[in-house]
Write a protein that holds these residues in place. Structure first.
Motif, mmCIF file in Angstrom:
data_model
loop_
_atom_site.group_PDB
_atom_site.id
_atom_site.type_symbol
_atom_site.label_atom_id
_atom_site.label_comp_id
_atom_site.label_asym_id
_atom_site.label_seq_id
_atom_site.Cartn_x
_atom_site.Cartn_y
_atom_site.Cartn_z
ATOM 1 N N UNK A 6 60.205 37.158 83.179
ATOM 2 C CA UNK A 6 58.518 37.008 82.361
ATOM 3 C C UNK A 6 58.951 40.020 82.659
ATOM 4 N N UNK A 7 60.511 39.521 82.877
ATOM 5 C CA UNK A 7 59.548 41.382 83.089
ATOM 6 C C UNK A 7 60.033 42.233 81.527
ATOM 7 N N UNK A 8 59.864 43.406 81.532
ATOM 8 C CA UNK A 8 60.228 43.262 80.630
ATOM 9 C C UNK A 8 61.087 45.198 81.151
ATOM 10 N N UNK A 9 62.610 44.972 80.591
ATOM 11 C CA UNK A 9 63.395 46.206 81.034
ATOM 12 C C UNK A 9 63.381 47.352 79.810
ATOM 13 N N UNK A 10 64.227 48.155 80.696
ATOM 14 C CA UNK A 10 63.921 49.326 79.748
ATOM 15 C C UNK A 10 64.868 49.455 78.828
ATOM 16 N N UNK A 11 66.040 48.980 78.437
ATOM 17 C CA UNK A 11 66.002 48.777 76.946
ATOM 18 C C UNK A 11 65.117 48.087 76.691
ATOM 19 N N UNK A 12 64.470 46.880 76.453
ATOM 20 C CA UNK A 12 63.484 46.834 75.544
ATOM 21 C C UNK A 12 62.415 47.972 74.825
ATOM 22 N N UNK A 13 61.492 48.718 75.907
ATOM 23 C CA UNK A 13 61.252 49.479 76.127
ATOM 24 C C UNK A 13 62.008 50.878 74.988
ATOM 25 N N UNK A 14 62.771 50.575 74.845
ATOM 26 C CA UNK A 14 63.985 52.163 74.292
ATOM 27 C C UNK A 14 63.562 50.835 73.069
ATOM 28 N N UNK A 15 63.751 50.379 72.794
ATOM 29 C CA UNK A 15 64.419 49.555 72.257
ATOM 30 C C UNK A 15 62.584 50.178 70.489
ATOM 31 N N UNK A 16 61.565 49.845 71.607
ATOM 32 C CA UNK A 16 60.159 50.215 70.883
ATOM 33 C C UNK A 16 60.666 51.255 70.464
ATOM 34 N N UNK A 17 60.662 51.995 71.309
ATOM 35 C CA UNK A 17 61.030 53.823 71.014
ATOM 36 C C UNK A 17 61.865 53.686 69.596
ATOM 37 N N UNK A 18 62.240 53.775 70.012
ATOM 38 C CA UNK A 18 63.386 53.709 68.491
ATOM 39 C C UNK A 18 62.508 53.473 67.107
ATOM 40 N N UNK A 19 62.582 51.743 67.086
ATOM 41 C CA UNK A 19 61.982 51.268 66.560
ATOM 42 C C UNK A 19 60.330 52.471 65.771
ATOM 43 N N UNK A 20 59.656 53.373 66.873
ATOM 44 C CA UNK A 20 58.557 54.021 65.991
ATOM 45 C C UNK A 20 59.026 54.963 65.503
#
Length: 66
Positions: A6-20
């Motif tokens: 149930x944790x969010x990794x830095x890679x997931x944040x990076x993916x969201x940032x790239x998509x944005x």
């Protein structure tokens, strides 16, 4: 037993940032194209207006002369 992470990794944040960033870049490109088209249209309309004003001015002078 199945464990759920149930944790969010830095890679997931990076993916969201790239998509944005990609979405913002796309929107910016589209807006630049629209602005360019509107500037062109505005210039054409300005030219037409100036011609009409000249014709009206010439017509008004001709009517006064009669």
């Amino acid at each position: 037993m199945l464990l759920v992470n149930k944790t969010i990794s830095n890679m997931e944040f990076d993916g969201v940032e790239v998509a944005a960033v990609v979405a913002l870049d796309q929107r910016t490109s589209e807006q630049k194209e629209k602005i360019k088209a509107l500037k062109t249209e505005n210039g054409e309309l300005r030219t037409r207006l100036e011609r009409l004003e000249q014709r009206i001015g010439s017509y008004a002078l001709a009517v006064k002369a009669e």
